[in-house]
Design a protein around this motif. Structure first.
Motif, PDB file in Angstrom:
ATOM      1  N   LYS A  87     -15.127 -38.272  46.106  1.00 49.26           N
ATOM      2  CA  LYS A  87     -14.980 -39.115  47.055  1.00 49.26           C
ATOM      3  C   LYS A  87     -16.342 -40.107  47.153  1.00 49.26           C
ATOM      4  CE  LYS A  87     -11.199 -38.344  49.068  1.00 49.26           C
ATOM      5  NZ  LYS A  87      -9.866 -39.529  49.087  1.00 49.26           N
ATOM      6  N   TRP A  88     -17.604 -39.468  46.897  1.00 48.82           N
ATOM      7  CA  TRP A  88     -18.715 -40.310  46.860  1.00 48.82           C
ATOM      8  C   TRP A  88     -18.586 -41.269  45.352  1.00 48.82           C
ATOM      9  CZ3 TRP A  88     -22.387 -43.154  48.152  1.00 48.82           C
ATOM     10  CH2 TRP A  88     -23.412 -43.358  47.633  1.00 48.82           C
ATOM     11  N   ALA A  89     -18.201 -40.683  44.333  1.00 50.43           N
ATOM     12  CA  ALA A  89     -17.951 -41.391  43.327  1.00 50.43           C
ATOM     13  C   ALA A  89     -16.898 -42.484  43.729  1.00 50.43           C
ATOM     14  CB  ALA A  89     -17.461 -40.702  42.066  1.00 50.43           C
ATOM     15  N   GLU A  90     -15.872 -42.578  44.270  1.00 47.96           N
ATOM     16  CA  GLU A  90     -14.936 -43.437  44.565  1.00 47.96           C
ATOM     17  C   GLU A  90     -15.628 -44.786  45.340  1.00 47.96           C
ATOM     18  OE1 GLU A  90     -11.712 -41.852  46.792  1.00 47.96           O
ATOM     19  OE2 GLU A  90     -11.022 -40.512  45.189  1.00 47.96           O
ATOM     20  N   THR A  91     -16.636 -44.128  46.204  1.00 51.54           N
ATOM     21  CA  THR A  91     -17.594 -45.116  47.282  1.00 51.54           C
ATOM     22  C   THR A  91     -18.297 -45.801  46.351  1.00 51.54           C
ATOM     23  OG1 THR A  91     -17.068 -43.636  48.969  1.00 51.54           O
ATOM     24  CG2 THR A  91     -18.982 -45.355  48.947  1.00 51.54           C
ATOM     25  N   VAL A  92     -19.006 -45.412  45.380  1.00 53.22           N
ATOM     26  CA  VAL A  92     -20.187 -45.757  44.585  1.00 53.22           C
ATOM     27  C   VAL A  92     -19.847 -47.440  44.061  1.00 53.22           C
ATOM     28  CG1 VAL A  92     -21.934 -45.758  42.602  1.00 53.22           C
ATOM     29  CG2 VAL A  92     -21.505 -43.963  44.213  1.00 53.22           C
ATOM     30  N   PRO A  93     -18.792 -47.638  43.374  1.00 54.30           N
ATOM     31  CA  PRO A  93     -18.491 -49.035  43.012  1.00 54.30           C
ATOM     32  C   PRO A  93     -18.488 -49.835  44.085  1.00 54.30           C
ATOM     33  CG  PRO A  93     -17.109 -47.544  41.950  1.00 54.30           C
ATOM     34  CD  PRO A  93     -17.837 -46.748  43.030  1.00 54.30           C
ATOM     35  N   TYR A  94     -18.306 -49.676  45.365  1.00 49.21           N
ATOM     36  CA  TYR A  94     -18.086 -50.468  46.621  1.00 49.21           C
ATOM     37  C   TYR A  94     -19.577 -50.694  47.164  1.00 49.21           C
ATOM     38  CZ  TYR A  94     -13.097 -50.075  46.129  1.00 49.21           C
ATOM     39  OH  TYR A  94     -11.885 -50.196  45.628  1.00 49.21           O
ATOM     40  N   THR A  95     -20.549 -49.976  46.517  1.00 46.12           N
ATOM     41  CA  THR A  95     -21.924 -50.264  47.112  1.00 46.12           C
ATOM     42  C   THR A  95     -22.595 -51.378  46.494  1.00 46.12           C
ATOM     43  OG1 THR A  95     -22.874 -48.510  45.690  1.00 46.12           O
ATOM     44  CG2 THR A  95     -22.090 -47.697  47.840  1.00 46.12           C
ATOM     45  N   LEU A  96     -22.242 -52.193  45.394  1.00 50.13           N
ATOM     46  CA  LEU A  96     -22.677 -53.104  44.828  1.00 50.13           C
ATOM     47  C   LEU A  96     -23.588 -53.877  45.869  1.00 50.13           C
ATOM     48  CD1 LEU A  96     -20.163 -54.568  42.690  1.00 50.13           C
ATOM     49  CD2 LEU A  96     -22.105 -53.354  41.686  1.00 50.13           C
ATOM     50  N   ARG A  97     -24.791 -54.163  45.596  1.00 48.96           N
ATOM     51  CA  ARG A  97     -25.994 -54.941  46.557  1.00 48.96           C
ATOM     52  C   ARG A  97     -26.375 -53.885  47.484  1.00 48.96           C
ATOM     53  NH1 ARG A  97     -26.535 -59.539  48.644  1.00 48.96           N
ATOM     54  NH2 ARG A  97     -28.382 -59.765  47.295  1.00 48.96           N
ATOM     55  N   ASN A  98     -25.742 -52.988  47.857  1.00 56.63           N
ATOM     56  CA  ASN A  98     -26.565 -51.921  48.524  1.00 56.63           C
ATOM     57  C   ASN A  98     -27.500 -51.175  47.952  1.00 56.63           C
ATOM     58  OD1 ASN A  98     -26.854 -49.275  49.925  1.00 56.63           O
ATOM     59  ND2 ASN A  98     -25.656 -50.398  51.611  1.00 56.63           N
ATOM     60  N   PRO A  99     -28.733 -50.819  48.324  1.00 51.85           N
ATOM     61  CA  PRO A  99     -29.700 -50.113  47.505  1.00 51.85           C
ATOM     62  C   PRO A  99     -29.242 -48.574  47.215  1.00 51.85           C
ATOM     63  CG  PRO A  99     -30.215 -50.007  50.017  1.00 51.85           C
ATOM     64  CD  PRO A  99     -29.203 -51.089  49.886  1.00 51.85           C
ATOM     65  N   LEU A 100     -28.115 -48.245  47.672  1.00 48.32           N
ATOM     66  CA  LEU A 100     -27.388 -47.094  47.293  1.00 48.32           C
ATOM     67  C   LEU A 100     -27.109 -47.144  45.790  1.00 48.32           C
ATOM     68  CD1 LEU A 100     -25.641 -45.803  50.415  1.00 48.32           C
ATOM     69  CD2 LEU A 100     -27.269 -44.676  49.345  1.00 48.32           C
ATOM     70  N   TYR A 101     -26.458 -48.121  45.200  1.00 47.87           N
ATOM     71  CA  TYR A 101     -25.989 -48.464  44.070  1.00 47.87           C
ATOM     72  C   TYR A 101     -27.406 -48.461  42.880  1.00 47.87           C
ATOM     73  CZ  TYR A 101     -23.173 -50.292  40.087  1.00 47.87           C
ATOM     74  OH  TYR A 101     -22.293 -50.460  39.180  1.00 47.87           O
ATOM     75  N   HIS A 102     -28.399 -48.921  43.129  1.00 43.00           N
ATOM     76  CA  HIS A 102     -29.505 -48.751  42.299  1.00 43.00           C
ATOM     77  C   HIS A 102     -30.122 -47.328  42.531  1.00 43.00           C
ATOM     78  CE1 HIS A 102     -30.831 -53.316  42.632  1.00 43.00           C
ATOM     79  NE2 HIS A 102     -29.949 -52.924  41.693  1.00 43.00           N
ATOM     80  N   TRP A 103     -30.419 -46.831  43.551  1.00 46.01           N
ATOM     81  CA  TRP A 103     -30.859 -45.269  43.818  1.00 46.01           C
ATOM     82  C   TRP A 103     -29.972 -44.189  42.915  1.00 46.01           C
ATOM     83  CZ3 TRP A 103     -31.823 -45.379  49.733  1.00 46.01           C
ATOM     84  CH2 TRP A 103     -32.645 -46.415  49.986  1.00 46.01           C
ATOM     85  N   THR A 104     -28.635 -44.438  43.302  1.00 47.30           N
ATOM     86  CA  THR A 104     -27.616 -43.710  42.639  1.00 47.30           C
ATOM     87  C   THR A 104     -27.819 -43.592  41.080  1.00 47.30           C
ATOM     88  OG1 THR A 104     -26.103 -43.864  44.460  1.00 47.30           O
ATOM     89  CG2 THR A 104     -25.186 -43.147  42.431  1.00 47.30           C
ATOM     90  N   HIS A 105     -27.852 -44.844  40.563  1.00 47.10           N
ATOM     91  CA  HIS A 105     -27.945 -44.702  39.234  1.00 47.10           C
ATOM     92  C   HIS A 105     -29.273 -44.539  38.433  1.00 47.10           C
ATOM     93  CE1 HIS A 105     -23.960 -47.032  39.927  1.00 47.10           C
ATOM     94  NE2 HIS A 105     -23.685 -45.908  38.809  1.00 47.10           N
ATOM     95  N   LEU A 106     -30.324 -44.791  39.226  1.00 52.48           N
ATOM     96  CA  LEU A 106     -31.904 -44.364  38.867  1.00 52.48           C
ATOM     97  C   LEU A 106     -31.754 -42.786  38.828  1.00 52.48           C
ATOM     98  CD1 LEU A 106     -34.381 -46.874  40.710  1.00 52.48           C
ATOM     99  CD2 LEU A 106     -34.043 -46.476  38.152  1.00 52.48           C
ATOM    100  N   GLU A 107     -31.189 -42.203  39.841  1.00 49.81           N
ATOM    101  CA  GLU A 107     -31.497 -40.740  40.034  1.00 49.81           C
ATOM    102  C   GLU A 107     -30.594 -40.155  38.923  1.00 49.81           C
ATOM    103  OE1 GLU A 107     -30.424 -40.125  44.183  1.00 49.81           O
ATOM    104  OE2 GLU A 107     -32.169 -41.544  45.007  1.00 49.81           O
ATOM    105  N   LEU A 108     -29.556 -40.481  38.615  1.00 53.28           N
ATOM    106  CA  LEU A 108     -28.762 -39.875  37.508  1.00 53.28           C
ATOM    107  C   LEU A 108     -29.479 -40.278  36.262  1.00 53.28           C
ATOM    108  CD1 LEU A 108     -25.005 -41.204  38.322  1.00 53.28           C
ATOM    109  CD2 LEU A 108     -26.111 -38.726  38.500  1.00 53.28           C
ATOM    110  N   ARG A 109     -30.255 -41.174  35.769  1.00 56.37           N
ATOM    111  CA  ARG A 109     -30.815 -41.556  34.822  1.00 56.37           C
ATOM    112  C   ARG A 109     -32.122 -40.577  34.846  1.00 56.37           C
ATOM    113  NH1 ARG A 109     -30.158 -47.181  32.063  1.00 56.37           N
ATOM    114  NH2 ARG A 109     -27.858 -47.704  32.838  1.00 56.37           N
ATOM    115  N   ARG A 110     -32.927 -40.710  35.920  1.00 54.72           N
ATOM    116  CA  ARG A 110     -34.175 -40.173  35.709  1.00 54.72           C
ATOM    117  C   ARG A 110     -34.186 -38.579  35.680  1.00 54.72           C
ATOM    118  NH1 ARG A 110     -34.775 -44.281  34.321  1.00 54.72           N
ATOM    119  NH2 ARG A 110     -35.729 -46.175  34.980  1.00 54.72           N
ATOM    120  N   TYR A 111     -33.394 -37.991  36.351  1.00 61.01           N
ATOM    121  CA  TYR A 111     -33.241 -36.609  36.599  1.00 61.01           C
ATOM    122  C   TYR A 111     -32.158 -35.761  35.543  1.00 61.01           C
ATOM    123  CZ  TYR A 111     -35.468 -36.576  41.055  1.00 61.01           C
ATOM    124  OH  TYR A 111     -36.498 -36.825  42.044  1.00 61.01           O
ATOM    125  N   PHE A 112     -31.124 -36.467  35.037  1.00 64.49           N
ATOM    126  CA  PHE A 112     -30.109 -35.931  34.229  1.00 64.49           C
ATOM    127  C   PHE A 112     -29.935 -36.626  32.952  1.00 64.49           C
ATOM    128  CE2 PHE A 112     -28.968 -34.881  38.639  1.00 64.49           C
ATOM    129  CZ  PHE A 112     -29.174 -33.304  38.830  1.00 64.49           C
TER     130      PHE A 112
END
Length: 467
Positions: A87-112
């Motif tokens: 359900k979070w993954a379904e939401t992420v594409p709709y967070t464009l221009r919300n900082p969550l879009y940047h944070w989400t993908h930064l965190e996936l890259r930096r940690y994993f």
């Protein structure tokens, strides 16, 4: 066209790129205000899956999911972790221009090391890949912190906390200092006298002091303040709508306290007087011990009464408030300053309309005793994003000395939030780099680089004195 989240993300000039990569990127992190659970740090917890480390407790993500039409059972409810992540993954594409879009993908890259975009088609693959990595020792809590070059953490703790987890970490030599912060909000909240009386009862038990009068209450709280100091605490913190600096007498406060423990009605004016007295006492104790005091101002909390009853506080029902901040803040700081009892102070502002107010207020009480004694704290909560950070930096630059700023923090409950420091550092370097290339600042990368390193780490290191 640039690639999304490439090496030059948010760095729009060659100078900004040099400043970030040569000076900012590798600086350590002092996270001097967060809400990370001390027990999970002490246990060096291993998380079974990414939902547990990433979604549990993160009301930023919860708010986005609710707005996207996700049922509460997939947010704070009892649905399986994989289904919550979907359900979070379904939401992420709709967070464009919300900082969550940047944070989400930064965190996936930096940690994993995951560069795939998170969405419904990648959710299961990312869930499985991260679950496998989380099984390894380097993905336990300590490894996650070391991966981000975190050197010091300061948690947020109620005066009644035993601090057993902090003690255990200190005794075992955890390897990364974790200090408590004294957060006495519950000790000055008379909005629910039944709840307040429960707090007073627990305080009496914790201090082995009977409490029937205000003087008993204060002695018991002071005992806890002393105890926190023995546990390495040198920081207090307050989460307030506004500073309270109403006039009161000792007799007023004695009477109000007695009414509260008798469960008699407390008027709004009496509540403000009580909070004013408590804030002043806490500030005196902080000054006596040489602590740093922090004030987080401007949140309008628990707006949704129905969901507050169902889920409790800190579950995503808060907003920016429009409180009048200037006069009371001035009176509070001035009273302390006149009595030579003004400790090192950080004031955080949640309403961007008050940025310039806060940036000028700190200049009234910086007395030359130490650099940056009174600080305009980093963009907080709803403002710790690109626009909010930039506005806070610009207000502080225009009205004070950005070069003496103690920089960024996470204010987070998630161990995957530390790329917010990277986000802040990239924005900071971009601002400096753009002005160098526009001829608004000299092309002195060595000096500007030093200033950037100070803001990223050195200023906080000197200000708090933890290392």
């Amino acid at each position: 066209m640039k690639d999304f989240l490439d090496r030059q993300f948010l760095l729009n000039t060659k100078t900004a790129q040099a400043l970030y990569h040569d000076y900012a990127a590798n600086m350590p992190i002092i996270d001097y205000h967060c809400h990370l659970p001390p027990q999970q740090i002490a246990e060096n917890k291993r998380f079974d899956n990414i939902t547990q480390v990433w979604l549990n407790g993160d009301h930023y993500k919860w708010r986005a999911m609710r707005t996207n039409g996700v049922d509460e059972s997939y947010i704070t409810g009892d649905k399986p972790d994989r289904e919550k992540f979907r359900k979070w993954a379904e939401t992420v594409p709709y967070t464009l221009r919300n900082p969550l879009y940047h944070w989400t993908h930064l965190e996936l890259r930096r940690y994993f090391g995951i560069s795939k975009l998170l969405g419904p088609d990648t959710a299961d693959h990312i869930f499985d890949e991260t679950r496998e990595k989380l099984k390894s020792p380097e993905y336990r809590v300590r490894g996650l912190l070391e991966r981000m070059n975190v050197k010091v953490i300061c948690t947020t703790d109620d005066p009644l906390d035993t601090l057993d987890n902090h003690r255990a970490m200190a005794e075992k030599g955890f390897g990364l200092p974790v200090y408590p912060a004294f957060r006495p909000d519950a000790a000055m909240d008379l909005s629910d006298t039944v709840k307040f009386n429960g707090y007073v009862s627990r305080l009496a038990g914790a201090t082995n002091r009977p409490i029937s009068h205000f003087t008993d209450f204060i002695r018991a709280l002071n005992d806890r303040h002393d105890f926190f100091a023995t546990m390495g605490c040198t920081v207090s913190d307050h989460g307030l709508e506004e500073i309270y600096a109403d006039d009161y007498t000792d007799d007023d406060i004695d009477r109000i306290f007695k009414a509260a423990i008798d469960n008699d009605p407390i008027s709004p004016r009496e509540h403000r007087q009580f909070k004013s007295a408590m804030l002043y006492l806490f500030a005196q104790w902080d000054a006596d011990k040489g602590w740093v005091q922090q004030y987080h101002l401007g949140a309008l909390r628990n707006n949704n009464a129905r969901m507050m009853r169902k889920l409790g506080p800190d579950t995503g029902w808060d907003s920016i408030g429009d409180f009048s901040q200037g006069r009371a803040l001035s009176a509070f700081l001035d009273r302390l300053d006149q009595n030579d009892q003004l400790a090192k102070t950080i004031v955080y502002n949640l309403n961007p309309a008050d940025n310039e107010l806060m940036a000028t207020m700190i200049g009234n009480f910086n007395d030359g005793s130490i650099p940056g004694k009174v600080q305009f704290g980093s963009a907080w909560w709803f403002l710790d994003q690109k626009d909010g950070m930039t506005k806070q930096i610009n207000a502080l630059s225009n009205m004070g000395l950005l070069s003496r700023f103690v920089g960024m923090l996470t204010d987070s409950r998630s161990f995957l939030s530390f790329p917010r420091h990277e986000y802040f550092r990239r924005l900071l370097c971009d601002l400096f780099g753009t002005e160098v290339e526009n001829g608004e600042l000299p092309n002195d990368q060595k000096w500007i680089g030093q200033v950037i390193q100070d803001i990223c780490y050195n200023n906080a290191n000197r200000y708090f004195g933890w290392e």
